[in-house]
Write a protein that holds these residues in place. Structure first.
Motif, short mmCIF file in Angstrom:
data_model
loop_
_atom_site.label_atom_id
_atom_site.label_comp_id
_atom_site.label_asym_id
_atom_site.label_seq_id
_atom_site.Cartn_x
_atom_site.Cartn_y
_atom_site.Cartn_z
N GLN A 91 13.62 14.11 5.07
CA GLN A 91 13.35 12.93 4.26
C GLN A 91 12.95 11.72 5.11
O GLN A 91 12.38 10.74 4.60
CB GLN A 91 14.54 12.58 3.38
CG GLN A 91 15.79 12.15 4.11
CD GLN A 91 17.00 12.14 3.18
OE1 GLN A 91 17.23 13.09 2.44
NE2 GLN A 91 17.75 11.07 3.21
N TYR A 151 12.84 17.75 1.79
CA TYR A 151 13.89 18.64 2.27
C TYR A 151 13.26 19.95 2.73
O TYR A 151 12.09 20.22 2.48
CB TYR A 151 14.93 18.91 1.18
CG TYR A 151 14.34 19.43 -0.11
CD1 TYR A 151 14.16 20.80 -0.32
CD2 TYR A 151 13.96 18.55 -1.12
CE1 TYR A 151 13.61 21.27 -1.50
CE2 TYR A 151 13.41 19.02 -2.30
CZ TYR A 151 13.23 20.39 -2.49
OH TYR A 151 12.68 20.85 -3.65
N THR A 195 11.99 12.39 -2.50
CA THR A 195 12.77 12.94 -1.39
C THR A 195 11.99 14.05 -0.70
O THR A 195 10.94 14.49 -1.18
CB THR A 195 14.13 13.48 -1.88
OG1 THR A 195 14.94 13.84 -0.76
CG2 THR A 195 13.96 14.71 -2.77
N GLY A 214 18.09 14.90 0.67
CA GLY A 214 17.29 16.04 0.26
C GLY A 214 17.40 16.41 -1.20
O GLY A 214 17.25 15.57 -2.09
#
Length: 239
Positions: A86, A73, A71, A62
């Protein structure tokens, strides 16, 4: 539409935009009022080609991932350790993102990228956890967010998201937003030139602004498919 990352200073507005942040917001699930949400993957495409996400190789999670990798999150999510947001970027049908509070997922890209379309892949089990009402938002700066696509009709959402497990939905088309006119090219205007903010949803209006003692020559601009109409700068005229 041509996407550009910086403002087009020769026109009133952007002709499209590449963004670094996207947000998937779940409103409700196939089982109405349920909170345990899941999807396997979220694929984004530009000009018919899926984006290839660079997830790094150091096992980062994250927000802890370095800025040069892509990424996803959740700020206040509640996900099992092996079913984190992710996972929606790995394009692996053996993994998924599950959240007990159907919290939004933030997708942070290493570089700004435009998208034309996106689609969802259902998870491996429990169709009652599928999203059927949701929106996808975008932001250039993690501060100003704009809805780029939404499904707000339950019957439609139930039809768009497959009941079959580990199955892709149809492709959804992005509504390309607009930036507000550039303040530097409109004398006697404030820093933010639209009452609605600096980034506008396609189909929405910009209520033009001027400094005290001045009135806009054009009161309203329409954002439509990345372009503001009328396609010209407004002026701030002394009262």
């Amino acid at each position: 539409t041509t996407y550009i990352e910086s403002r087009d200073l020769f026109h009133c507005c952007e002709r499209g935009m590449a963004l670094q942040y996207y947000k998937f917001v779940t409103i409700d699930l196939r089982l109405e009022g349920y909170n345990v949400f899941q999807i396997a993957d979220l694929e984004m495409s530009y000009s018919g080609k899926p984006l290839v996400f660079n997830l790094g190789n150091d096992g980062c999670i994250g927000q802890s991932c370095p800025l040069d990798v892509d990424t996803a999150y959740s700020i206040d999510g509640d996900a099992p350790d092996k079913e984190l947001p992710q996972n929606i970027l790995d394009m692996n049908l053996e993994t998924k993102w599950l959240d007990y509070k159907k919290s939004p997922a933030i997708i942070r890209l290493a570089k700004k990228k435009p998208i034309h379309n996106y689609r969802l892949r259902t998870a491996n089990d429990e169709a009652i956890r599928d999203p059927v009402l949701w929106n996808l938002q975008g932001s250039p700066d993690y501060v100003n967010w704009v809805i780029m696509h939404e499904v707000a009709n339950r019957t439609l959402g139930e039809a768009l998201v497959p009941l079959n497990r580990s199955t892709w939905s149809t492709n959804f088309t992005i509504e390309i937003p607009c930036y507000a006119p550039t303040q530097a090219f409109i004398p006697n205007s404030p820093n933010i030139t639209c009452q609605e903010g600096d980034i506008l949803r396609s189909g929405s209006n910009c209520t033009t602004l001027c400094n005290d003692g001045f009135t806009p020559s054009i009161r309203t601009l329409l954002c439509k498919r990345a372009q503001l109409y009328p396609d010209s700068f407004y002026n701030c005229i002394a009262d």
